[in-house]
Design a protein around this motif. Structure first.
Motif, mmCIF file in Angstrom:
data_model
loop_
_atom_site.group_PDB
_atom_site.id
_atom_site.type_symbol
_atom_site.label_atom_id
_atom_site.label_comp_id
_atom_site.label_asym_id
_atom_site.label_seq_id
_atom_site.Cartn_x
_atom_site.Cartn_y
_atom_site.Cartn_z
ATOM 1 N N LEU A 320 -6.199 -1.636 -2.450
ATOM 2 C CA LEU A 320 -6.405 -0.828 -3.644
ATOM 3 C C LEU A 320 -5.568 0.449 -3.556
ATOM 4 C CD1 LEU A 320 -10.290 -1.154 -3.980
ATOM 5 C CD2 LEU A 320 -8.535 -2.412 -5.239
ATOM 6 N N ASP A 321 -5.003 0.839 -4.667
ATOM 7 C CA ASP A 321 -4.218 2.068 -4.767
ATOM 8 C C ASP A 321 -3.016 2.049 -3.826
ATOM 9 O OD1 ASP A 321 -6.161 2.993 -6.561
ATOM 10 O OD2 ASP A 321 -7.372 3.803 -4.923
ATOM 11 N N ARG A 322 -2.544 0.872 -3.439
ATOM 12 C CA ARG A 322 -1.372 0.783 -2.571
ATOM 13 C C ARG A 322 -0.232 0.116 -3.322
ATOM 14 N NH1 ARG A 322 -2.639 1.075 2.954
ATOM 15 N NH2 ARG A 322 -4.570 2.243 3.212
ATOM 16 N N ALA A 323 0.980 0.422 -2.911
ATOM 17 C CA ALA A 323 2.148 -0.236 -3.502
ATOM 18 C C ALA A 323 2.102 -1.722 -3.151
ATOM 19 C CB ALA A 323 3.427 0.395 -2.959
ATOM 20 N N PRO A 324 2.469 -2.606 -4.108
ATOM 21 C CA PRO A 324 2.406 -4.051 -3.832
ATOM 22 C C PRO A 324 3.367 -4.487 -2.731
ATOM 23 C CG PRO A 324 3.493 -3.620 -5.925
ATOM 24 C CD PRO A 324 2.911 -2.324 -5.478
ATOM 25 N N HIS A 325 4.490 -3.768 -2.580
ATOM 26 C CA HIS A 325 5.456 -4.113 -1.537
ATOM 27 C C HIS A 325 5.818 -2.848 -0.775
ATOM 28 C CE1 HIS A 325 9.377 -5.183 0.296
ATOM 29 N NE2 HIS A 325 8.862 -6.393 0.335
ATOM 30 N N ARG A 326 5.592 -2.869 0.542
ATOM 31 C CA ARG A 326 5.855 -1.682 1.348
ATOM 32 C C ARG A 326 5.939 -2.099 2.809
ATOM 33 N NH1 ARG A 326 1.070 0.239 3.729
ATOM 34 N NH2 ARG A 326 -0.796 -0.879 3.046
ATOM 35 N N ASP A 327 6.330 -1.159 3.669
ATOM 36 C CA ASP A 327 6.342 -1.403 5.100
ATOM 37 C C ASP A 327 4.905 -1.296 5.618
ATOM 38 O OD1 ASP A 327 9.031 -1.701 5.018
ATOM 39 O OD2 ASP A 327 9.531 0.264 5.848
ATOM 40 N N VAL A 328 4.453 -2.313 6.361
ATOM 41 C CA VAL A 328 3.054 -2.349 6.797
ATOM 42 C C VAL A 328 2.960 -2.627 8.294
ATOM 43 C CG1 VAL A 328 2.193 -3.122 4.563
ATOM 44 C CG2 VAL A 328 2.855 -4.821 6.260
#
Length: 493
Positions: A320-328
């Motif tokens: 939730l409230d996170r970018a759909p594509h990012r460094d994880v």
């Protein structure tokens, strides 16, 4: 890549099984709109390019392959005359992306009948209207079915996760409620004891000393050491004897509370040396309530912290409230998924984490990777339970070349050799009717391979099954390209 143009013979074209029922007039029109080309060994068209032509092989050898990560994975190789590939969905028009879904090359000089995509679309709509309708229904029907079942799969997973989360939240919430009720009772008794002390023959100095001892006691509770059961039992005996020797009633009931708070006989000696002997029992009773309230407040704090941790894990899982594509950090994703599934995993499955914490963050769609972890963990737990006993689920991370490995290993029944080639097929499941949709691994494959350009593979033997997810350490292509990728594979017919 362009081929070498050759004359188009309607009789030769008519001998290909795809066109063998056409009239001479239709064959003539095909030759007029299409062309025969010879291709030297090498590429013919490339995956992802605009699909402009429909190819039917007259003679030669054709290879279809797809890009998976940085590797070219061969899909099909054949020398069968009449096989076709290319703009096979042109008859659907702009309702689907008109891109080549595979790459094609030839391994020897090969002749094709090449038909422009718009001509192929016309032929399908005008010459084979029933076939076009059947194919259109098959294409969209299959896609809609997979979407509907995939949605159902996610709802089932969500229901299972919700049940597990509710169970996990209920325990600390119930503990906090119980501790609050007990705390209310203890504070009430504390007020009563304070009234008794205030009415007693205590000097101002004695009361001040008692308050000081209370503060020191609260500090001891906050720093209480962890004791083994044997150490705790021995200390309880010592405190019970001390309390009995000093005329304090029900010392056996007070002693365990004092031990839990980290108090010992040395501390009681300090109390006895500080207050007059005649008020020692009242002082110990007062301090007992102090200790109990401190312990209860600690329990409430622990419970609410646990609830907050579970809510954070749920937010991490749902992204939730996170970018759909990012460094994880995959370890954060794995931990949140394991916590969300802990109720479903149950006490019979031992979870072992073998994490390489030095691994870097990877570019990914974290919410979808959590779905992959959920599917693989759920299958592993089901395999362990199928053995009729307990087992172990090992989650391991490591670096393999330029990719990050996440491995799920279970001690379950294993996958029988006769079905191993089908485990990634849509709708294939070994679970009882109503318990599985057969899309868990298919969805996982699409997320890992198609969307992340990774690999999903497995090794299996009874008692040792390992599903391995391999993710690129760097983004192999743009997010937009991933979003637009056509999910349908292309086979030569």
């Amino acid at each position: 890549m362009s081929g070498h143009p050759l004359p188009c013979d309607p009789q030769e074209i008519g001998s290909l099984f795809l066109f063998e029922k056409l009239t001479q007039e239709q064959l003539g029109r095909l030759c007029a709109e299409g062309r025969v080309e010879r291709f030297d060994p090498g590429p013919v068209y490339t995956e992802g390019d605009e699909a402009t032509c429909f190819y039917v092989m007259i003679e030669g050898t054709v290879v279809l392959y797809r890009k998976v990560g940085g590797d070219d994975v061969e899909v099909s190789r054949t020398s069968q005359r009449g096989v076709y590939a290319g703009a096979m969905q042109a008859y659907l028009g702009d309702r689907v992306p008109q891109k080549y879904t595979n790459s094609m090359r030839v391994t020897e000089p090969t002749r094709f009948f090449v038909l422009p995509a718009e001509s192929f679309a016309y032929v399908m709509r005008e010459w084979f209207p029933m076939a076009a309708h059947l194919l259109e229904g098959l294409f969209f029907g299959s896609r809609n079915t997979q979407r509907a079942i995939g949605h159902r799969e996610r709802l089932l997973a969500l229901g299972s996760l919700s049940a597990g989360l509710t169970h996990e939240l209920n325990n600390p919430a119930a503990a906090a409620v119980r501790a609050t009720a007990t705390l209310r009772e203890r504070v009430g008794k504390m007020r009563h004891k304070l009234a008794v002390i205030a009415q007693g023959p205590y000097s101002r100095e004695a009361l001040a000393e008692l308050i000081e001892i209370q503060e020191r006691t609260a500090e001891r509770v906050a720093k209480a050491p962890a004791l083994s059961p044997l150490e705790a039992s021995d200390r309880e005996d010592e405190l019970s004897d001390w309390l009995e020797d000093h005329g304090i009633a029900e010392g056996w009931r007070i002693a365990p509370v004092f031990v839990q708070a980290g108090l010992d006989t040395d501390w009681l000696e300090q109390v006895a040396a500080t207050v007059p002997e005649d008020i020692l029992p009242g002082a110990v009773g007062w301090l007992n309530y102090t200790v109990e309230t401190e312990l209860l407040m600690d329990e409430i704090a622990d419970s609410t912290t646990r609830i907050s941790h579970l809510v954070d894990a749920a937010k991490q899982y749902a992204q939730l409230d996170r970018a759909p594509h990012r460094d994880v950090d995959v370890h954060e994703l794995l931990d949140s998924t394991l916590l969300m599934l802990s109720g479903k995993i149950g006490p019979g499955v031992r979870v072992v984490k073998e994490y390489d914490r030095s691994l870097p963050a990877v570019p990914a769609y974290p919410a979808e990777l959590n779905q992959v972890w959920t599917n693989l963990i759920d299958n592993a737990v089901a395999a362990i339970r199928a053995t009729g006993g307990d087992g172990t689920l090992t989650v391991r991370t490591a670096k393999e070349g330029d990719r990050l490995l996440v491995e799920f290993r279970d001690t379950g029944t294993g996958i029988p050799p006769e079905i191993r080639s089908r485990v990634f097929d849509p709708f294939f499941t070994t679970k009882p009717v109503g318990e599985g949709t057969g899309l868990g691994l298919d969805i996982s494959w699409r997320i890992v391979v198609n969307k992340h350009r990774g690999a999903l593979q497995f090794e299996s033997a009874p008692g040792d099954t390992r599903f391995q997810v391999l993710l690129p350490l760097t983004a192999p292509q743009t997010e937009a390209e991933n979003e637009n990728e056509n999910e349908n594979s292309e086979e030569p017919a």
